[in-house]
Design a protein around this motif. Structure first.
Motif, PDB file in Angstrom:
ATOM      1  N   LEU A 134       0.823  -1.211   0.000  1.00 47.16           N
ATOM      2  CA  LEU A 134       0.000   0.000   0.000  1.00 47.16           C
ATOM      3  C   LEU A 134       0.855   1.258   0.000  1.00 47.16           C
ATOM      4  CD1 LEU A 134      -2.619  -1.245   2.599  1.00 47.16           C
ATOM      5  CD2 LEU A 134      -3.170  -0.593   0.252  1.00 47.16           C
ATOM      6  N   VAL A 135       1.959   1.214   0.713  1.00 51.18           N
ATOM      7  CA  VAL A 135       2.859   2.379   0.762  1.00 51.18           C
ATOM      8  C   VAL A 135       3.621   2.522  -0.550  1.00 51.18           C
ATOM      9  CG1 VAL A 135       4.852   3.390   1.946  1.00 51.18           C
ATOM     10  CG2 VAL A 135       3.060   2.249   3.275  1.00 51.18           C
ATOM     11  N   ARG A 136       4.022   1.399  -1.112  1.00 50.12           N
ATOM     12  CA  ARG A 136       4.793   1.404  -2.360  1.00 50.12           C
ATOM     13  C   ARG A 136       3.959   1.882  -3.543  1.00 50.12           C
ATOM     14  NH1 ARG A 136       6.627  -3.267  -1.518  1.00 50.12           N
ATOM     15  NH2 ARG A 136       5.391  -4.613  -2.896  1.00 50.12           N
ATOM     16  N   HIS A 137       2.673   1.564  -3.526  1.00 48.68           N
ATOM     17  CA  HIS A 137       1.770   1.948  -4.615  1.00 48.68           C
ATOM     18  C   HIS A 137       0.594   2.754  -4.036  1.00 48.68           C
ATOM     19  CE1 HIS A 137       3.961  -0.752  -7.238  1.00 48.68           C
ATOM     20  NE2 HIS A 137       3.610  -1.820  -6.547  1.00 48.68           N
ATOM     21  N   PRO A 138       0.729   4.054  -3.863  1.00 51.43           N
ATOM     22  CA  PRO A 138      -0.340   4.848  -3.231  1.00 51.43           C
ATOM     23  C   PRO A 138      -1.673   4.794  -3.979  1.00 51.43           C
ATOM     24  CG  PRO A 138       1.718   6.101  -3.320  1.00 51.43           C
ATOM     25  CD  PRO A 138       1.930   4.868  -4.152  1.00 51.43           C
ATOM     26  N   TRP A 139      -1.670   4.485  -5.249  1.00 53.15           N
ATOM     27  CA  TRP A 139      -2.891   4.397  -6.044  1.00 53.15           C
ATOM     28  C   TRP A 139      -3.677   3.123  -5.766  1.00 53.15           C
ATOM     29  CZ3 TRP A 139      -2.469  -0.026  -8.927  1.00 53.15           C
ATOM     30  CH2 TRP A 139      -1.151  -0.486  -9.169  1.00 53.15           C
ATOM     31  N   LEU A 140      -3.063   2.170  -5.077  1.00 48.94           N
ATOM     32  CA  LEU A 140      -3.701   0.877  -4.886  1.00 48.94           C
ATOM     33  C   LEU A 140      -4.907   0.953  -3.946  1.00 48.94           C
ATOM     34  CD1 LEU A 140      -1.878  -2.493  -4.525  1.00 48.94           C
ATOM     35  CD2 LEU A 140      -3.721  -1.946  -2.952  1.00 48.94           C
ATOM     36  N   SER A 141      -4.794   1.711  -2.862  1.00 50.29           N
ATOM     37  CA  SER A 141      -5.868   1.691  -1.863  1.00 50.29           C
ATOM     38  C   SER A 141      -7.207   2.184  -2.405  1.00 50.29           C
ATOM     39  CB  SER A 141      -5.462   2.456  -0.604  1.00 50.29           C
ATOM     40  OG  SER A 141      -5.148   3.788  -0.884  1.00 50.29           O
ATOM     41  N   PRO A 142      -7.268   3.267  -3.190  1.00 51.13           N
ATOM     42  CA  PRO A 142      -8.586   3.635  -3.720  1.00 51.13           C
ATOM     43  C   PRO A 142      -9.137   2.615  -4.719  1.00 51.13           C
ATOM     44  CG  PRO A 142      -6.885   5.094  -4.600  1.00 51.13           C
ATOM     45  CD  PRO A 142      -6.268   4.308  -3.493  1.00 51.13           C
ATOM     46  N   LEU A 143      -8.269   1.967  -5.484  1.00 53.99           N
ATOM     47  CA  LEU A 143      -8.741   0.962  -6.440  1.00 53.99           C
ATOM     48  C   LEU A 143      -9.238  -0.288  -5.732  1.00 53.99           C
ATOM     49  CD1 LEU A 143      -6.128   1.121  -9.344  1.00 53.99           C
ATOM     50  CD2 LEU A 143      -8.344   2.265  -9.151  1.00 53.99           C
ATOM     51  N   ALA A 144      -8.591  -0.647  -4.618  1.00 54.50           N
ATOM     52  CA  ALA A 144      -8.996  -1.843  -3.882  1.00 54.50           C
ATOM     53  C   ALA A 144     -10.416  -1.712  -3.350  1.00 54.50           C
ATOM     54  CB  ALA A 144      -8.027  -2.108  -2.737  1.00 54.50           C
ATOM     55  N   GLY A 145     -10.869  -0.483  -3.165  1.00 55.91           N
ATOM     56  CA  GLY A 145     -12.223  -0.269  -2.696  1.00 55.91           C
ATOM     57  C   GLY A 145     -13.241  -0.082  -3.803  1.00 55.91           C
ATOM     58  N   ARG A 146     -12.785  -0.049  -5.054  1.00 56.13           N
ATOM     59  CA  ARG A 146     -13.684   0.226  -6.174  1.00 56.13           C
ATOM     60  C   ARG A 146     -13.915  -0.978  -7.073  1.00 56.13           C
ATOM     61  NH1 ARG A 146     -10.780   5.080  -8.999  1.00 56.13           N
ATOM     62  NH2 ARG A 146     -12.076   4.344 -10.717  1.00 56.13           N
ATOM     63  N   HIS A 147     -13.062  -1.969  -6.987  1.00 55.17           N
ATOM     64  CA  HIS A 147     -13.164  -3.122  -7.879  1.00 55.17           C
ATOM     65  C   HIS A 147     -13.379  -4.404  -7.088  1.00 55.17           C
ATOM     66  CE1 HIS A 147     -12.158  -0.736 -11.396  1.00 55.17           C
ATOM     67  NE2 HIS A 147     -11.158  -0.215 -10.726  1.00 55.17           N
ATOM     68  N   LEU A 148     -13.757  -5.461  -7.782  1.00 52.90           N
ATOM     69  CA  LEU A 148     -14.075  -6.722  -7.132  1.00 52.90           C
ATOM     70  C   LEU A 148     -12.851  -7.454  -6.584  1.00 52.90           C
ATOM     71  CD1 LEU A 148     -16.768  -8.190  -9.545  1.00 52.90           C
ATOM     72  CD2 LEU A 148     -17.101  -7.446  -7.188  1.00 52.90           C
ATOM     73  N   ASN A 149     -11.684  -7.169  -7.149  1.00 54.82           N
ATOM     74  CA  ASN A 149     -10.444  -7.836  -6.723  1.00 54.82           C
ATOM     75  C   ASN A 149     -10.554  -9.357  -6.859  1.00 54.82           C
ATOM     76  OD1 ASN A 149      -9.722  -5.265  -6.064  1.00 54.82           O
ATOM     77  ND2 ASN A 149      -9.499  -5.606  -3.876  1.00 54.82           N
ATOM     78  N   ILE A 150     -10.916  -9.785  -8.051  1.00 55.04           N
ATOM     79  CA  ILE A 150     -11.043 -11.226  -8.303  1.00 55.04           C
ATOM     80  C   ILE A 150     -10.030 -11.705  -9.341  1.00 55.04           C
ATOM     81  CG2 ILE A 150     -13.458 -11.393  -7.606  1.00 55.04           C
ATOM     82  CD1 ILE A 150     -14.185 -11.206 -10.611  1.00 55.04           C
TER      83      ILE A 150
END
Length: 253
Positions: free
Chosen positions: A118-134
């Motif tokens: 999460l720290v290495r990729h700051p863009w990851l946290s908002p995407l993790a809440g918007r997509h199904l992550n499957i």
């Protein structure tokens, strides 16, 4: 969690199967493939952030036309889903069935790696809440986490709650830490320089000085000579509290 708005679960790139690959159609741009586009997306997101990411910007990075990308994905959201899963592929996964391995240590390792991601990729946290992550990497991570936590001995109805307690904490901690790191980077200071200057300023301001004085003993007891050490100590202690909570619920059950 499904992204809000017009995009539905049915629109996920992972539900498109072979159609999304378009590998059987003639005329696709030479030198491009799904992996190269995804890797470039991750690099661009790391360098410029989520707000500036676009199909046109990615096409320029790859030295192709924006329309060329549509041979491999239908929308920008498809690319973001692919980048999200590619990032999860960076996580080293323990073997939850390895003999003699302590579930507590495996859970600590998984939590620490997720925080670092999460720290290495700051863009990851908002995407993790918007997509199904499957995607395959996200599912591999989830399956290992479930198998590790199952070994703690919780009743089945408590496993998902325990996972939520640990990884929602990690998500929040890592997201806040990534925002803090970005703010520091904008100042041109090191983390320690920024912290020292900020604390000195806060201690001199009447509205905030009292709060700093009141917590001085707690800050001193926390330990750590650097910001990184303080963050690591807080994270480790909070994670130990959560693991102790899981153990307490097992004993109660």
């Amino acid at each position: 969690m499904v992204e809000q708005g017009a995009r539905s679960a049915r629109g996920s790139v992972w539900f498109q199967g072979e159609k999304a690959q378009r590998s059987g159609r003639g005329g696709q741009p030479s030198g491009l493939d799904r992996k190269r586009i995804t890797d470039a997306s991750v690099r661009l997101l790391d360098a410029e952030g989520l707000a500036k990411f676009s199909m046109r910007r990615l096409a320029a990075e790859l030295n192709v036309t924006a329309m060329s990308l549509y041979w491999y994905v239908d929308t920008k959201d498809d690319l973001l889903e692919l980048a999200l899963d590619a990032a999860f592929g960076e996580l080293p996964l323990p073997d939850p069935d390895a003999g003699g391995e302590d579930w507590r240590e495996q859970l600590r390792a998984l939590a620490a790696e997720y925080r670092a991601l999460l720290v290495r990729h700051p863009w990851l946290s908002p995407l993790a809440g918007r997509h199904l992550n499957i995607g395959p990497n996200s599912l591999a991570f989830s399956r290992v986490v479930q198998r590790v936590v199952r070994r703690a001995g919780l009743p089945a109805h408590g496993v998902m709650g325990a996972i939520s307690a640990v990884f929602q904490f990690v998500y929040g901690y890592g997201t806040t830490e990534s925002h803090f790191s970005a703010r520091i980077a904008d100042t041109g200071l090191s983390a320690d320089e920024y912290y020292q200057q900020a604390m000195a300023r806060v201690a001199e301001t009447p509205q905030t000085a009292g709060a700093i004085e009141e917590s001085r003993d707690l800050v001193a007891a926390r330990g750590g000579d650097t910001v990184a050490e303080m963050l690591d100590r807080d994270f480790a202690f909070a994670l130990d509290l959560l693991i102790a909570g899981i153990e307490a619920m097992v004993n109660r059950g």
